[in-house]
Design a protein around this motif. Sequence first.
Motif, mmCIF file in Angstrom:
data_model
loop_
_atom_site.group_PDB
_atom_site.id
_atom_site.type_symbol
_atom_site.label_atom_id
_atom_site.label_comp_id
_atom_site.label_asym_id
_atom_site.label_seq_id
_atom_site.Cartn_x
_atom_site.Cartn_y
_atom_site.Cartn_z
ATOM 1 N N GLU A 70 -5.333 8.315 1.456
ATOM 2 C CA GLU A 70 -6.568 7.532 1.339
ATOM 3 C C GLU A 70 -7.017 7.031 2.704
ATOM 4 O OE1 GLU A 70 -8.391 4.177 -1.743
ATOM 5 O OE2 GLU A 70 -6.244 4.693 -1.759
ATOM 6 N N PHE A 71 -6.050 6.661 3.552
ATOM 7 C CA PHE A 71 -6.393 6.203 4.906
ATOM 8 C C PHE A 71 -7.060 7.340 5.679
ATOM 9 C CE2 PHE A 71 -5.538 5.611 9.398
ATOM 10 C CZ PHE A 71 -5.876 4.277 9.609
ATOM 11 N N ALA A 72 -6.491 8.531 5.599
ATOM 12 C CA ALA A 72 -7.081 9.681 6.297
ATOM 13 C C ALA A 72 -8.478 9.976 5.771
ATOM 14 C CB ALA A 72 -6.178 10.904 6.131
ATOM 15 N N THR A 85 -10.722 -2.237 4.065
ATOM 16 C CA THR A 85 -11.012 -1.613 2.772
ATOM 17 C C THR A 85 -9.750 -1.470 1.930
ATOM 18 O OG1 THR A 85 -12.832 -0.371 3.796
ATOM 19 C CG2 THR A 85 -12.020 0.395 1.652
ATOM 20 N N LEU A 86 -8.642 -1.074 2.568
ATOM 21 C CA LEU A 86 -7.390 -0.840 1.844
ATOM 22 C C LEU A 86 -6.492 -2.070 1.817
ATOM 23 C CD1 LEU A 86 -6.579 2.734 3.254
ATOM 24 C CD2 LEU A 86 -7.656 2.151 1.075
ATOM 25 N N ARG A 87 -6.988 -3.169 2.416
ATOM 26 C CA ARG A 87 -6.234 -4.419 2.462
ATOM 27 C C ARG A 87 -4.874 -4.230 3.141
ATOM 28 N NH1 ARG A 87 -7.514 -7.177 -3.484
ATOM 29 N NH2 ARG A 87 -9.801 -7.228 -3.213
ATOM 30 N N LEU A 88 -4.923 -3.623 4.300
ATOM 31 C CA LEU A 88 -3.738 -3.419 5.130
ATOM 32 C C LEU A 88 -3.806 -4.339 6.333
ATOM 33 C CD1 LEU A 88 -3.791 0.493 5.187
ATOM 34 C CD2 LEU A 88 -2.251 -0.915 3.817
ATOM 35 N N PRO A 129 8.190 2.931 4.860
ATOM 36 C CA PRO A 129 8.014 3.874 3.737
ATOM 37 C C PRO A 129 6.990 3.434 2.712
ATOM 38 C CG PRO A 129 10.143 2.738 3.608
ATOM 39 C CD PRO A 129 9.571 2.425 4.941
ATOM 40 N N HIS A 130 6.707 2.134 2.634
ATOM 41 C CA HIS A 130 5.720 1.656 1.662
ATOM 42 C C HIS A 130 4.308 2.142 1.987
ATOM 43 C CE1 HIS A 130 5.352 -1.253 4.938
ATOM 44 N NE2 HIS A 130 4.165 -1.590 4.448
ATOM 45 N N LEU A 131 4.102 2.635 3.226
ATOM 46 C CA LEU A 131 2.777 3.104 3.625
ATOM 47 C C LEU A 131 2.522 4.562 3.276
ATOM 48 C CD1 LEU A 131 2.413 1.450 7.164
ATOM 49 C CD2 LEU A 131 1.411 0.689 4.988
ATOM 50 N N ILE A 132 3.555 5.281 2.869
ATOM 51 C CA ILE A 132 3.391 6.715 2.611
ATOM 52 C C ILE A 132 2.328 6.964 1.546
ATOM 53 C CG2 ILE A 132 4.567 8.767 1.727
ATOM 54 C CD1 ILE A 132 7.128 7.755 3.050
ATOM 55 N N THR A 133 2.305 6.136 0.518
ATOM 56 C CA THR A 133 1.334 6.348 -0.555
ATOM 57 C C THR A 133 -0.103 6.080 -0.116
ATOM 58 O OG1 THR A 133 1.700 4.063 -1.314
ATOM 59 C CG2 THR A 133 3.013 5.795 -2.366
ATOM 60 N N TRP A 134 -0.272 5.378 1.020
ATOM 61 C CA TRP A 134 -1.611 5.070 1.522
ATOM 62 C C TRP A 134 -2.127 6.114 2.515
ATOM 63 C CZ3 TRP A 134 -4.284 1.411 -0.866
ATOM 64 C CH2 TRP A 134 -3.589 0.383 -1.520
#
Length: 333
Positions: free
Chosen positions: A254-256, A277-280, A246-251
């Motif tokens: 921006e990822f798309a 770029t997103l530090r994932l 669930p912590h990825l939902i906010t990303w």
Amino acid sequence: MSGTTQQLTSSGRFDAPSDLIAVPAEPTPKHRLQKGMTHKKLCQRIRLGHGMGHGSGYLPWLILRRNNPSPYSNQVATSMPPLRRGAYYYSRGEYHTALLLLWLGVRDLREQFPLWPIAHPHPLDGTPGTAPIQRPWSRGLLDIAREAGIDHGYEIGSGVPYVASLDLLATAPLPGGDRLAGFSSKPIVDPTQEVDWRTLERLELERRYTAAIDCSYFVSSSALIPKLMAGQLEVWLDASTLYCAPHLITWAGEFAHYLNASLDLPINEAVLHAARTLRLTTAEAWLLFQHCAWTQSIDIDPSQRILTSYPVRPGGRAMRDDLRRRFFGDTWP
């Protein structure tokens, strides 16, 4: 009895030796569960809520158990994240159809939906998140069968009317209001294949029932979507809601955005670039890729083999809209 003696007590009874075990004169009959549906069982299932509810609160009328396997179908009991519950499909064709409908973005999808023999509330009544609408009750299948001149049927060995069920009942959130579509999945792979008469009668009752509640109706087989597409949707399914991360939902948005700006790059390069770029982590980036593919925030065609060493092949959004219109008469945002 050699080596054993018994003593007569003052009460005139014999004391049994301590090394003997009492055995009943007659064996106790083994308790056997009563097979078939009875009025008592029917009422109990209704009280438990089988065949009622919406969304995550829906409980199918029929549930797969170890003692009811099919010799003809590959049955599936699995968790369906878009429904936020487990689901039960009595054939691989049902499961593939469910994957397709959930990918289309239906509001709800109820499997093994009961077609009650007597009049009952409309299947859309009580839909969460919608304004209450006064709808007439749905006709019971007994009445529909009588009108059609078709034998409705009773539970074996009883006078309890059989409770038929529709394989899948989907609810779509159209701009003008919710719309229903029913699906009956049968192992029919050849249009010229002979179907037994009783199956045709059952399909006709389902058609009449769905028509009476203003519901589209389709008879499908496992060939409704290609196996390649079904397999691809199954790969994306676990990431469909990101319930596992669930912590990825906010990303996701921006990822798309990064991937849609890199459509000329091979998929694997675009995903790794977005991750840096997103530090994932790489695993998080691929999970987001599957989520964006399921939601079509990245336009990608699930009917084509996806090779990550090549750029994204678009076409998923157009396909999704076409299928929405085919099944429900319109599309939605």
